[in-house]
Design a protein around this motif. Sequence first.
Motif, PDB file in Angstrom:
ATOM      1  N   GLU A   1       0.831  -1.210   0.000  1.00  0.00           N
ATOM      2  CA  GLU A   1       0.000   0.000   0.000  1.00  0.00           C
ATOM      3  C   GLU A   1       0.865   1.260   0.000  1.00  0.00           C
ATOM      4  O   GLU A   1       0.540   2.240  -0.676  1.00  0.00           O
ATOM      5  CB  GLU A   1      -0.945  -0.023   1.198  1.00  0.00           C
ATOM      6  N   ASN A   2       1.979   1.237   0.732  1.00  0.00           N
ATOM      7  CA  ASN A   2       2.881   2.395   0.750  1.00  0.00           C
ATOM      8  C   ASN A   2       3.444   2.673  -0.633  1.00  0.00           C
ATOM      9  O   ASN A   2       3.584   3.837  -1.029  1.00  0.00           O
ATOM     10  CB  ASN A   2       4.016   2.177   1.750  1.00  0.00           C
TER      11      ASN A   2
ATOM     12  N   ASN B   1       0.657   4.219  -2.685  1.00  0.00           N
ATOM     13  CA  ASN B   1       0.389   5.605  -2.273  1.00  0.00           C
ATOM     14  C   ASN B   1       1.373   6.604  -2.873  1.00  0.00           C
ATOM     15  O   ASN B   1       1.077   7.788  -2.961  1.00  0.00           O
ATOM     16  CB  ASN B   1       0.383   5.716  -0.746  1.00  0.00           C
TER      17      ASN B   1
ATOM     18  N   VAL C   1      -2.903   8.647  -7.289  1.00  0.00           N
ATOM     19  CA  VAL C   1      -3.538   7.870  -6.215  1.00  0.00           C
ATOM     20  C   VAL C   1      -3.837   8.813  -5.059  1.00  0.00           C
ATOM     21  O   VAL C   1      -3.000   9.648  -4.701  1.00  0.00           O
ATOM     22  CB  VAL C   1      -2.600   6.730  -5.749  1.00  0.00           C
ATOM     23  N   ARG C   2      -5.010   8.688  -4.475  1.00  0.00           N
ATOM     24  CA  ARG C   2      -5.321   9.457  -3.268  1.00  0.00           C
ATOM     25  C   ARG C   2      -4.534   8.836  -2.120  1.00  0.00           C
ATOM     26  O   ARG C   2      -4.754   7.685  -1.756  1.00  0.00           O
ATOM     27  CB  ARG C   2      -6.817   9.408  -2.947  1.00  0.00           C
ATOM     28  N   HIS C   3      -3.589   9.596  -1.572  1.00  0.00           N
ATOM     29  CA  HIS C   3      -2.689   9.086  -0.532  1.00  0.00           C
ATOM     30  C   HIS C   3      -3.491   8.554   0.668  1.00  0.00           C
ATOM     31  O   HIS C   3      -4.417   9.196   1.136  1.00  0.00           O
ATOM     32  CB  HIS C   3      -1.725  10.175  -0.066  1.00  0.00           C
ATOM     33  N   GLY C   4      -3.106   7.365   1.115  1.00  0.00           N
ATOM     34  CA  GLY C   4      -3.768   6.750   2.268  1.00  0.00           C
ATOM     35  C   GLY C   4      -5.067   6.053   1.917  1.00  0.00           C
ATOM     36  O   GLY C   4      -5.809   5.647   2.812  1.00  0.00           O
ATOM     37  N   CYS C   5      -5.336   5.917   0.630  1.00  0.00           N
ATOM     38  CA  CYS C   5      -6.609   5.333   0.197  1.00  0.00           C
ATOM     39  C   CYS C   5      -6.383   4.142  -0.734  1.00  0.00           C
ATOM     40  O   CYS C   5      -7.020   4.018  -1.787  1.00  0.00           O
ATOM     41  CB  CYS C   5      -7.473   6.392  -0.478  1.00  0.00           C
ATOM     42  N   ALA C   6      -5.443   3.271  -0.350  1.00  0.00           N
ATOM     43  CA  ALA C   6      -5.185   2.037  -1.100  1.00  0.00           C
ATOM     44  C   ALA C   6      -5.256   0.874  -0.132  1.00  0.00           C
ATOM     45  O   ALA C   6      -4.685   0.933   0.952  1.00  0.00           O
ATOM     46  CB  ALA C   6      -3.805   2.099  -1.753  1.00  0.00           C
TER      47      ALA C   6
ATOM     48  N   VAL D   1      -7.998   0.988  -5.037  1.00  0.00           N
ATOM     49  CA  VAL D   1      -7.277   2.252  -4.935  1.00  0.00           C
ATOM     50  C   VAL D   1      -8.190   3.415  -5.312  1.00  0.00           C
ATOM     51  O   VAL D   1      -8.808   3.394  -6.382  1.00  0.00           O
ATOM     52  CB  VAL D   1      -6.048   2.241  -5.881  1.00  0.00           C
TER      53      VAL D   1
END
Length: 181
Positions: free
Chosen positions: A86-87, A90, A95-100, A119
């Motif tokens: 996920e990191n 991100n 990609v919307r950071h923190g939204c995977a 994602v």
Amino acid sequence: PRCEVQIRDAAGNALPERHVGTIWVRSDSLFSGYYRDPGLTAEVLVGGWLNTGDRGYSAYSQLFFVSREKDLLVVRGAKYAPHEVENVINGVPGVRHGCAVVFGILNEERGTEDVAAVVETRASNEQELVRLRAAIRREVARHTGLVLRYVVLVPPGGVQKTTSGKLARAATRARYAAQLA
């Protein structure tokens, strides 16, 4: 006070600092077992120690949580922590950071898990989505060696979170796994 923590390997041996393993705790305030479930109790309570089902490591007398055992991806016998994948995701532009959210889906035919990512993105036209999907796959393979079998791109709000804002991996998996399997 009166609480001990150990990080153990798969064989139950204590690991040194900075080695990731399963977190075990012992305390005079542990529960005595699961209600009417002696089998599960015997799995998690061993010799006065509780297997928390969490993965982590210790360093400088601090405990660092990595992931839940249940969340681990098992691909061709190797274990991967979803948050590491996920990191990487991100960090991909678009990609919307923190939204995977990354999770495994059992592939019975191959006897391993296929890796899926859900994602969030604000991108909406098809060309952008195709490029973003390819970039995510490329970066994950480059950084982790994993191949993402599924990349589901969703609008904001498509990845479920808890009331405290943490990723709700199990809920997101439940929401999308049926359509991917």
